[in-house]
Enzyme design. Sequence first.
Site, PDB file in Angstrom:
ATOM      1  N   SER A 127      -5.143   7.261   9.873  1.00 46.62           N
ATOM      2  CA  SER A 127      -4.142   7.063   8.822  1.00 46.62           C
ATOM      3  C   SER A 127      -4.786   6.437   7.592  1.00 46.62           C
ATOM      4  O   SER A 127      -5.731   5.649   7.708  1.00 46.62           O
ATOM      5  CB  SER A 127      -3.014   6.153   9.330  1.00 46.62           C
ATOM      6  N   CYS A 182       4.145   6.852  10.106  1.00 50.14           N
ATOM      7  CA  CYS A 182       4.103   7.312   8.705  1.00 50.14           C
ATOM      8  C   CYS A 182       5.436   7.907   8.249  1.00 50.14           C
ATOM      9  O   CYS A 182       5.503   8.571   7.210  1.00 50.14           O
ATOM     10  CB  CYS A 182       2.986   8.329   8.502  1.00 50.14           C
ATOM     11  N   ARG A 207       0.835  -1.206   0.000  1.00 50.20           N
ATOM     12  CA  ARG A 207       0.000   0.000   0.000  1.00 50.20           C
ATOM     13  C   ARG A 207       0.868   1.252   0.000  1.00 50.20           C
ATOM     14  O   ARG A 207       2.056   1.217   0.307  1.00 50.20           O
ATOM     15  CB  ARG A 207      -0.918   0.021   1.229  1.00 50.20           C
ATOM     16  N   GLY A 213      -6.910   0.863   2.961  1.00 44.16           N
ATOM     17  CA  GLY A 213      -7.921   1.841   3.322  1.00 44.16           C
ATOM     18  C   GLY A 213      -7.527   2.761   4.454  1.00 44.16           C
ATOM     19  O   GLY A 213      -6.461   3.382   4.412  1.00 44.16           O
ATOM     20  N   ALA A 245      -7.554   3.710   8.871  1.00 38.65           N
ATOM     21  CA  ALA A 245      -7.607   3.268  10.263  1.00 38.65           C
ATOM     22  C   ALA A 245      -7.847   4.488  11.143  1.00 38.65           C
ATOM     23  O   ALA A 245      -7.160   5.503  11.001  1.00 38.65           O
ATOM     24  CB  ALA A 245      -6.299   2.583  10.652  1.00 38.65           C
ATOM     25  N   THR A 263       2.808   2.051   9.916  1.00 40.04           N
ATOM     26  CA  THR A 263       1.741   2.367  10.862  1.00 40.04           C
ATOM     27  C   THR A 263       1.416   1.113  11.660  1.00 40.04           C
ATOM     28  O   THR A 263       2.071   0.082  11.509  1.00 40.04           O
ATOM     29  CB  THR A 263       0.494   2.931  10.152  1.00 40.04           C
TER      30      THR A 263
END
Length: 235
Positions: free
Chosen positions: A148, A179, A81, A161, A163, A86
């Site tokens: 995030s 991040c 992703r 997606g 969180a 994270t």
Amino acid sequence: MSAITVKPLQTIDCGLAKYNEILGLQMKLQEQRRSDQIPDTVLIVEHPPVITLGARRTANRFVANEELIRTKNIDIVQTRRGGGITAHNPGQIVFYPILNLFKLHLGITEYIGRLEKVGQTILEQIGVKSESRKGYPGLWAGGKKIASIGVRVSKGISRHGMAININNDLSIFDLFVPCGLEGVKMTSVLKETGKEFSMADVKHKLVQILKEEFCENEQRYTRSEMREAKIAGLA
């Protein structure tokens, strides 16, 4: 009013499930969505403690030794992703939309903006005002990061997606640079409000917001037009 064709959004509550299990399910559903075997679908889940690494390697920076982290029963998973490192753990709500962005007429930048809008709406409903920051996908509350976003889109179909920290233990974020952004502090709804929220209630609210925000129509409609369609029994 002319008829509006609306394909319903499917949401699946996966409960508490391991990250790799849900990652495999996302990939399977992505292929099924590409061939129109399923409608647009969103997985909603909480994960046992896990740290995930993004595709941008320079944003994957640990503070603690990786072996030491594993001894704390925290999984470490490499993903493809966008974004950087994270974490997920119980009390954090995570949702993974498997959407045909072509049919929704959404580019990636607009799609990320829609995810942020979903997050802002649900946070506002439970008493937290949040904001987005240009160039930094996610949401901030009181100068601290509360949500995030990391996505991957393949041939127009999304996976991964968003969180949102609700009641989760934030100490997991002390093990790395969230991040990859120096000086970022994490927060949660619990920390901002002093209240613990029912995850079942949060999920219920999230489902309603997602269904308003992501709906495949023959053309683009405003929320008021969608409400009119629902009243007319068309949605």
